[in-house]
Scaffold this motif. Structure first.
Motif, mmCIF file in Angstrom:
data_model
loop_
_atom_site.group_PDB
_atom_site.id
_atom_site.type_symbol
_atom_site.label_atom_id
_atom_site.label_comp_id
_atom_site.label_asym_id
_atom_site.label_seq_id
_atom_site.Cartn_x
_atom_site.Cartn_y
_atom_site.Cartn_z
ATOM 1 N N ILE A 621 37.835 45.898 -32.577
ATOM 2 C CA ILE A 621 37.751 46.280 -31.161
ATOM 3 C C ILE A 621 36.291 46.262 -30.724
ATOM 4 O O ILE A 621 35.941 45.795 -29.630
ATOM 5 C CB ILE A 621 38.356 47.690 -30.949
ATOM 6 N N GLY A 622 35.399 46.773 -31.596
ATOM 7 C CA GLY A 622 33.971 46.764 -31.288
ATOM 8 C C GLY A 622 33.436 45.361 -31.117
ATOM 9 O O GLY A 622 32.633 45.085 -30.209
ATOM 10 N N ILE A 623 33.889 44.439 -31.997
ATOM 11 C CA ILE A 623 33.421 43.049 -31.901
ATOM 12 C C ILE A 623 33.928 42.395 -30.619
ATOM 13 O O ILE A 623 33.173 41.775 -29.871
ATOM 14 C CB ILE A 623 33.888 42.249 -33.134
ATOM 15 N N VAL A 624 35.231 42.564 -30.359
ATOM 16 C CA VAL A 624 35.845 41.897 -29.208
ATOM 17 C C VAL A 624 35.273 42.430 -27.892
ATOM 18 O O VAL A 624 34.862 41.659 -27.020
ATOM 19 C CB VAL A 624 37.381 42.085 -29.242
ATOM 20 N N PHE A 625 35.239 43.768 -27.774
ATOM 21 C CA PHE A 625 34.811 44.345 -26.507
ATOM 22 C C PHE A 625 33.299 44.548 -26.423
ATOM 23 O O PHE A 625 32.775 44.848 -25.361
ATOM 24 C CB PHE A 625 35.537 45.676 -26.264
ATOM 25 N N GLY A 626 32.618 44.408 -27.550
ATOM 26 C CA GLY A 626 31.165 44.510 -27.526
ATOM 27 C C GLY A 626 30.483 43.180 -27.327
ATOM 28 O O GLY A 626 29.289 43.124 -27.002
ATOM 29 N N PHE A 627 31.250 42.078 -27.499
ATOM 30 C CA PHE A 627 30.621 40.757 -27.418
ATOM 31 C C PHE A 627 30.092 40.462 -26.017
ATOM 32 O O PHE A 627 28.983 39.948 -25.864
ATOM 33 C CB PHE A 627 31.611 39.672 -27.846
ATOM 34 N N MET A 628 30.880 40.769 -24.992
ATOM 35 C CA MET A 628 30.443 40.450 -23.629
ATOM 36 C C MET A 628 29.143 41.164 -23.258
ATOM 37 O O MET A 628 28.199 40.521 -22.782
ATOM 38 C CB MET A 628 31.547 40.780 -22.615
ATOM 39 N N PRO A 629 29.047 42.503 -23.477
ATOM 40 C CA PRO A 629 27.765 43.156 -23.176
ATOM 41 C C PRO A 629 26.617 42.603 -24.029
ATOM 42 O O PRO A 629 25.492 42.443 -23.531
ATOM 43 C CB PRO A 629 28.034 44.633 -23.511
#
Length: 645
Positions: A621-629
């Motif tokens: 979840i951190g990778i997926v949702f952290g990638f855009m920022p």
């Protein structure tokens, strides 16, 4: 060393394009000390940003050591800044969460320098600049002059072949300003090329060469000192091999992420909260599902884990089953002789009032064979079961379960050997079995067991059976046994299948499937909350990028690649989610303990697989949702990021 021709820089303003630099031609030689002067808005800072590869020209060529910088991509420009340039900014531009040593080391981290070597060099540089006693102080604990010296040390960390100073004395008092200029002259004498952007004529007069710019064009270029372009080789810090460089940068990114999380504890906790709740829900629901499934399966085991029951009729909903009387004791005898049968028990059922002295109670009367208790895995708490003789002689003997014994013998008297009345039939109690699990019909009622022959003749007056229970040998396949039982009884009943089978293994499979489906359903709901938590992480990280834009600009100015910035923010997002996942697992254990205390019989079974999967899911979840920022941070323009307040 630096050669620019016909350099033009335009900016969009109100739908129009405004040229800040207009056809600038300039050569700067190695070892020179140059001042670029001009009024505010003349374009001198823009020129310095282009010279330092923080900005790109709109038109024209820029050659550094004969290489065309205009053709470089973002990472090549970062390498040029990292390897050849050192920046001294008017407002120091130090990272507030790092101490003096750590601020100085940042360029060497991105250059892949050995940790021991860079610590030694940063200490030497700061000591040389008079900050030997302030190595571990953060910027807010240093004076303006001391912060500027830290900035100078940082510029020299990777060698600082070209020192670019933007209004270096603008924020300093006169004494600190004089000290800084003396330091820059000393660096020039050591062989560094110094380029100073200033509007102060007194500062410009201390340089070899003064370039005056007005309205985006060079209007004067003169030497006011000796034209000495000699240059000594500048010292560079020792590098690590490629793979060790990558590991070191990853470690530094992790350390930076931990510092950022520590600097904003409340925000970090609130960011984690959605992940914590989601993971706790997932793990607790899965544990509850597995615990409930185990409890049900244990209950099934208590009534026989590998038994097949034969009933008259076509199924449990068959209205005609009561009129089907073809299931006979001879069927049970035939089944008992088959190789797959471990034990067989005929069964008939009735209801009766049980009396003992002045006590009466309703009970279920079940007529069974001598193998009934083995078939169903029942254990005796006292006394014993029936023998083959008991069945053949229609003995008036009874075995009670614990419910029946407690209901009839209310004074605690030992039931063994006592005579009770089943309706009008007297029977002697020969044994007491432990209660059957509450699973299934009659599990919590009072039950009395007698030889089936005695029940058929003395109580019911019938010659047919209610059912036959067959325990299958452990080494025999249940499906095969079920098929053979069907074939045998169909043949015995003249080719008519007026019976149906209930396989307890099928019940087990059905319950497992149902339990897994329910767990999956509830887990899906919990995963949705986890995704919502991930969206929260993304939003907070986007806010974090916005708040830390200047920090990103500083890191890019000292040589950070786009990948370095992406890695740092992505690690921060993953770390938030990983720690949140671990905390969620801990919360799920606490919920399990609370549920066990508050709800009688509640059972949670935690599996290592589900816990590991939950934490891995949180990290994903951190990778997926952290990638855009993280990608947004890495795509920032260095010069715009530095200008952001």
């Amino acid at each position: 060393m630096i050669s620019i021709r016909n350099l033009v820089r335009r900016f969009a303003a109100g739908g129009e394009s405004v040229a800040v630099l207009k056809g600038v031609d300039l050569d700067i030689h190695r070892g020179e000390m140059v001042a670029i002067v001009g009024q505010s808005g003349s374009g001198k800072s823009t020129l310095m940003n282009i010279l330092g590869c923080l900005d790109r020209a709109s038109e024209g060529t820029y050659l550094f050591d004969g290489r065309d910088v205009s053709k470089f991509d973002a990472d090549e420009l970062a390498a040029l800044r990292r390897e050849h340039f050192g920046f001294i900014f008017q407002r120091y531009q130090l990272l507030p969460d790092l101490n003096a040593l750590e601020n100085v080391e940042v360029p060497a981290v991105y250059a892949g320098a050995d940790a021991t070597a860079r610590r030694k060099r940063s200490t030497e540089l700061l000591t040389r600049l008079g900050l030997g006693e302030r190595l571990h102080h953060r910027p807010n604990a240093l004076s303006g002059g001391q912060q500027q010296r830290v900035s100078v040390a940082r510029a020299l960390m990777n060698g600082g072949e070209v020192i670019l100073a933007d209004e270096p004395t603008g924020a300093l008092d006169s004494h600190s300003g004089k000290e800084l200029m003396a330091l820059l002259k000393e660096l020039h004498a050591d062989g560094h090329t110094i380029i100073i952007v200033t509007h102060d004529a007194k500062i410009a007069e201390q340089c070899q060469r003064v370039i005056e710019i007005a309205d985006g064009s060079i209007v004067d270029d003169r030497y006011i000192g000796e034209r000495d372009t000699a240059s000594n080789r500048v010292e560079k810090v020792r590098r690590k091999p490629g793979w060790r460089m990558g590991i070191d940068r990853m470690g530094e990114a992790l350390a930076m992420a931990l510092r950022a999380m520590g600097a904003h504890k409340l925000r970090t906790f609130l960011t984690m909260l959605g992940i914590i709740i989601g993971i706790a829900s997932v793990v607790a629901v899965v544990a509850l599902g597995q615990g409930s499934q185990q409890s049900v399966l244990e209950n099934i085991s208590s009534i026989g884990t590998n038994t097949i029951n034969v009933y008259p009729g076509s199924g449990f909903g068959d209205m005609r089953s009561g009129r089907v009387r073809t299931l006979k004791p001879t069927d049970a005898d035939a089944l008992a002789g088959q190789p797959y049968a471990d034990s067989v028990s005929p069964q008939v059922s009735s209801q009766a009032t049980v009396r003992y002295r002045n006590t009466a109670s309703n009970a279920s009367i079940t007529g069974v064979g001598e193998d009934y208790f083995q078939v169903n895995g029942r254990s005796f708490s006292s006394g014993s079961g029936f023998t083959e003789t008991s069945v053949t002689t229609r003995a008036q003997e009874a075995v009670l379960d614990q419910n029946a014994a407690s209901a009839i013998f209310t004074n605690g008297e030992n039931p063994i050997g006592q005579v009770i009345m089943l309706g009008k039939v007297p029977v002697r109690v020969i044994g007491v079995v432990a209660n059957q699990s509450g699973f299934g019909p009659g599990g919590n009622s009072a039950n009395v067991y007698m030889p089936y022959t005695a029940v058929m003749d003395r109580i019911l007056g019938q010659s047919y059976l209610s059912s036959v229970a067959v325990r299958i040998s452990d080494d025999y396949d249940m499906d095969t046994a079920e098929a053979e039982i069907t074939e045998l009884l169909t043949r015995l009943h003249g080719g008519t299948q007026d019976f149906f089978l209930q396989n307890t293994d099928t019940i087990r499979t059905t319950i497992q499937s149902t339990s897994q489906t329910l767990t999956l359903l509830i887990s899906t709901i919990a995963v949705i909350s986890l995704v919502v938590g991930g969206i929260g992480v993304m939003n907070i990280m986007l806010v974090s990028v916005s708040e830390r834009t200047k920090e990103i600009g500083i890191r890019m100015a000292v040589g950070a690649r786009r990948g370095d910035i992406l890695r740092q923010f992505l690690i921060e997002a993953v770390l938030v989610c990983f720690v949140g996942g671990a905390a969620g697992v801990g919360l799920s254990f606490a919920l399990g303990q609370g549920l066990s205390v508050l709800v009688s019989g509640a059972r949670l079974v935690y599996s290592t697989e589900s816990i590991v999967l939950a934490i891995v899911s949180a990290s994903l979840i951190g990778i997926v949702f952290g990638f855009m920022p993280a990608r947004s941070a890495s795509r920032l323009d260095p010069v715009e990021a530095l200008a952001r307040e």
